[in-house]
Write an enzyme that holds these catalytic residues in place. Structure first.
Site, PDB file in Angstrom:
ATOM      1  N   CYS A  73      43.627  35.642  27.863  1.00 47.95           N
ATOM      2  CA  CYS A  73      43.605  34.677  28.984  1.00 47.95           C
ATOM      3  C   CYS A  73      42.434  33.692  28.954  1.00 47.95           C
ATOM      4  O   CYS A  73      42.601  32.537  29.338  1.00 47.95           O
ATOM      5  CB  CYS A  73      43.651  35.426  30.308  1.00 47.95           C
TER       6      CYS A  73
ATOM      7  N   HIS B 296      41.077  31.164  36.220  1.00 52.80           N
ATOM      8  CA  HIS B 296      42.296  31.744  35.639  1.00 52.80           C
ATOM      9  C   HIS B 296      43.224  32.241  36.754  1.00 52.80           C
ATOM     10  O   HIS B 296      42.799  32.990  37.638  1.00 52.80           O
ATOM     11  CB  HIS B 296      41.918  32.883  34.688  1.00 52.80           C
TER      12      HIS B 296
ATOM     13  N   ASN C  70      50.892  34.115  36.036  1.00 52.57           N
ATOM     14  CA  ASN C  70      49.807  34.158  35.047  1.00 52.57           C
ATOM     15  C   ASN C  70      50.358  33.765  33.674  1.00 52.57           C
ATOM     16  O   ASN C  70      51.127  34.513  33.080  1.00 52.57           O
ATOM     17  CB  ASN C  70      49.244  35.593  35.035  1.00 52.57           C
TER      18      ASN C  70
HETATM   19  O1  UT7 Z   1      45.344  37.857  33.048  1.00 55.47           O
HETATM   20  C1  UT7 Z   1      44.293  38.759  33.205  1.00 55.47           C
HETATM   21  C2  UT7 Z   1      44.741  40.134  33.233  1.00 55.47           C
HETATM   22  N1  UT7 Z   1      45.397  40.606  34.414  1.00 55.47           N
HETATM   23  C3  UT7 Z   1      44.880  40.634  35.651  1.00 55.47           C
HETATM   24  O2  UT7 Z   1      43.912  40.029  35.968  1.00 55.47           O
HETATM   25  C4  UT7 Z   1      45.572  41.543  36.655  1.00 55.47           C
HETATM   26  C5  UT7 Z   1      44.568  42.337  37.456  1.00 55.47           C
HETATM   27  N2  UT7 Z   1      45.169  43.289  38.357  1.00 55.47           N
HETATM   28  C6  UT7 Z   1      45.984  42.952  39.401  1.00 55.47           C
HETATM   29  O3  UT7 Z   1      46.255  41.782  39.619  1.00 55.47           O
HETATM   30  C7  UT7 Z   1      46.481  44.052  40.314  1.00 55.47           C
HETATM   31  O4  UT7 Z   1      45.818  45.256  40.005  1.00 55.47           O
HETATM   32  C8  UT7 Z   1      48.018  44.262  40.243  1.00 55.47           C
HETATM   33  C9  UT7 Z   1      48.742  43.076  40.870  1.00 55.47           C
HETATM   34  C10 UT7 Z   1      48.452  44.438  38.802  1.00 55.47           C
HETATM   35  C11 UT7 Z   1      48.418  45.513  41.024  1.00 55.47           C
HETATM   36  O5  UT7 Z   1      47.996  45.410  42.361  1.00 55.47           O
HETATM   37  P1  UT7 Z   1      47.245  46.632  43.053  1.00 55.47           P
HETATM   38  O6  UT7 Z   1      47.008  46.240  44.443  1.00 55.47           O
HETATM   39  O7  UT7 Z   1      46.067  46.986  42.201  1.00 55.47           O
HETATM   40  O8  UT7 Z   1      48.358  47.748  43.047  1.00 55.47           O
HETATM   41  P2  UT7 Z   1      48.348  49.174  42.331  1.00 55.47           P
HETATM   42  O9  UT7 Z   1      48.472  49.024  40.857  1.00 55.47           O
HETATM   43  O10 UT7 Z   1      47.221  49.992  42.843  1.00 55.47           O
HETATM   44  O11 UT7 Z   1      49.703  49.779  42.877  1.00 55.47           O
HETATM   45  C12 UT7 Z   1      49.890  50.045  44.282  1.00 55.47           C
HETATM   46  C13 UT7 Z   1      51.317  50.504  44.491  1.00 55.47           C
HETATM   47  C14 UT7 Z   1      51.754  51.601  43.515  1.00 55.47           C
HETATM   48  O12 UT7 Z   1      52.577  52.492  44.221  1.00 55.47           O
HETATM   49  P3  UT7 Z   1      51.997  53.880  44.773  1.00 55.47           P
HETATM   50  O13 UT7 Z   1      51.489  54.625  43.566  1.00 55.47           O
HETATM   51  O14 UT7 Z   1      50.897  53.516  45.734  1.00 55.47           O
HETATM   52  O15 UT7 Z   1      53.183  54.517  45.429  1.00 55.47           O
HETATM   53  C15 UT7 Z   1      52.606  50.874  42.513  1.00 55.47           C
HETATM   54  O16 UT7 Z   1      53.582  51.693  41.908  1.00 55.47           O
HETATM   55  O17 UT7 Z   1      52.229  49.415  44.290  1.00 55.47           O
HETATM   56  C16 UT7 Z   1      53.261  49.835  43.375  1.00 55.47           C
HETATM   57  N3  UT7 Z   1      53.715  48.653  42.636  1.00 55.47           N
HETATM   58  C17 UT7 Z   1      54.716  47.872  43.071  1.00 55.47           C
HETATM   59  N4  UT7 Z   1      55.521  47.946  44.157  1.00 55.47           N
HETATM   60  C18 UT7 Z   1      56.445  46.980  44.292  1.00 55.47           C
HETATM   61  C19 UT7 Z   1      53.212  48.143  41.486  1.00 55.47           C
HETATM   62  N5  UT7 Z   1      53.899  47.045  41.141  1.00 55.47           N
HETATM   63  C20 UT7 Z   1      54.835  46.855  42.118  1.00 55.47           C
HETATM   64  C21 UT7 Z   1      55.828  45.874  42.336  1.00 55.47           C
HETATM   65  N6  UT7 Z   1      56.593  45.978  43.432  1.00 55.47           N
HETATM   66  N7  UT7 Z   1      56.017  44.838  41.487  1.00 55.47           N
END
Ligand code: UT7
Length: 315
Positions: A108, A242, A272
């Site tokens: 990125c 970014h 992204n």
């Molecule tokens: O380009 C540079 C590299 N990438 C980044 O910069 C990304 C950095 N990270 C992020 O943007 C965030 O961590 C994410 C958007 C990827 C995830 O958001 P989060 O608030 O950290 O969510 P999480 O991974 O802690 O997941 C929370 C919950 C989980 O369910 P449980 O275990 O709490 O029941 C996931 O399974 O949200 C669930 N989940 C979803 N639910 C509905 C994860 N993806 C989805 C989805 N729809 N698409």
């Protein structure tokens, strides 16, 4: 150097959150509130080299420079249909460019790594005009049944032409190696001698860890880089960050204690697009006439590696 022209191109296919919720256990509500993304442009029948070539020609046209004026072409890309030659060579052939060229794979922050390389060549007296193209199709890397990654990405290409000037005030690149945070593996043809185990693995990401790295690396680097050239936050007109997650951009804004109006975004429409993200945002802001001569722009990007980079330039 100085930015003389910018260009960008997006795939025509738009995929909304609603579209994704038809085949994934997700919702517009989750994606919008957790990421700020409402839709993304996704590669379908296009080739990433065609998008890169078109973005390059747009930037060249705006710059007033001809193909013969360009001394160096740096292409930022993570994956494309060719293993060899470089995407830079493929795009060069398409547009008729004959200067030295190479690809960088810095994920990125690739646009800012390319900017840093261009400026270094320029300061060494080896080039006058440089073309940078960031062409990425991260939607080809995801497992489309994995809701935690595939909803985040979009594809596209952004380009800049740099020429003589003293507008790039500072650049900084940084590496904090942690491969397991964001990676993908692909297997090339086996040979008669391979004895180790190799498997294709689609994009894997430890989202929360990358989130924390992004906010911490970005805020530290922006503050340090401004400090290194005796500038203060008040001097900054815009932060071109970014477009990975609106919550990351908000956290950076809050840490820096800077107003929202200094942070242009396009994440809601594009998601992204890896290294193309900053280059596309720059072009869109430029073509809207957002930047005025003398404005100070601070760039910050982060991603797989883990790599991060920042740059400061006077428009
Ligand atoms: O380009 C540079 C590299 N990438 C980044 O910069 C990304 C950095 N990270 C992020 O943007 C965030 O961590 C994410 C958007 C990827 C995830 O958001 P989060 O608030 O950290 O969510 P999480 O991974 O802690 O997941 C929370 C919950 C989980 O369910 P449980 O275990 O709490 O029941 C996931 O399974 O949200 C669930 N989940 C979803 N639910 C509905 C994860 N993806 C989805 C989805 N729809 N698409």
């Amino acid at each position: 150097m100085k930015i003389l022209g910018t260009g960008s191109v997006l795939p025509k296919k738009i995929v909304t959150n609603e579209d994704l919720s038809k085949f994934l256990d997700t919702s517009d509500e989750w994606i919008t509130t957790r990421t700020g993304i409402r839709q993304r442009h996704v590669i379908s029948d296009e080739y990433i080299e065609d998008l890169g070539a078109e973005a390059a020609l747009k930037a060249l046209e705006m710059s007033g420079k001809s193909l013969e004026d360009i001394d160096l072409f740096i292409c930022s890309n993570v994956v494309n249909e060719y293993i060899t030659p470089s995407l830079a060579c493929v795009i060069s052939e398409k547009i008729g460019l004959k200067c030295s060229c190479f690809d960088i794979n810095c994920a990125c922050p690739g646009f800012l790594f390319a900017l840093d390389i261009a400026e270094t060549y320029y300061r060494a007296g080896r080039v006058k005009n440089v073309l940078i193209v960031c062409a990425d199709e991260p939607t080809r890397m995801c497992d489309w049944s994995d809701r935690s990654t595939c909803v985040l990405f979009g594809d596209g290409a952004g380009a800049v032409v740099l020429g003589e000037g003293d507008n790039i005030l500072a650049t900084k690149t940084h590496s904090q190696p942690a491969v397991d945070k964001l990676w993908e593996k692909r297997v090339i043809e086996p040979t008669p001698y391979i004895t180790k185990t190799e498997t294709n693995v689609p994009l894997q990401m430890k989202g929360r860890d990358v989130f924390k790295f992004a906010v911490s690396a970005s805020t530290t680097e922006v503050v340090d880089l401004l400090d290194s050239i005796g500038m203060k936050k008040d001097d900054v007109s815009y932060y071109v960050v970014h477009q990975a997650n609106m919550r990351i951009i908000d956290a950076i804004k809050n840490f820096l204690n800077e107003p929202e109006c200094k942070f242009p975004t396009n994440i809601a429409d594009h998601g992204n697009s890896s290294s193309a993200s900053c280059a596309i945002l720059l072009d869109e802001c430029n073509r809207k006439g957002l930047f005025k001569e003398g404005d100070i722009l601070v760039f910050s990007a982060f991603g797989a590696g883990l790599l991060s980079a920042a740059a400061i330039l006077r428009w």
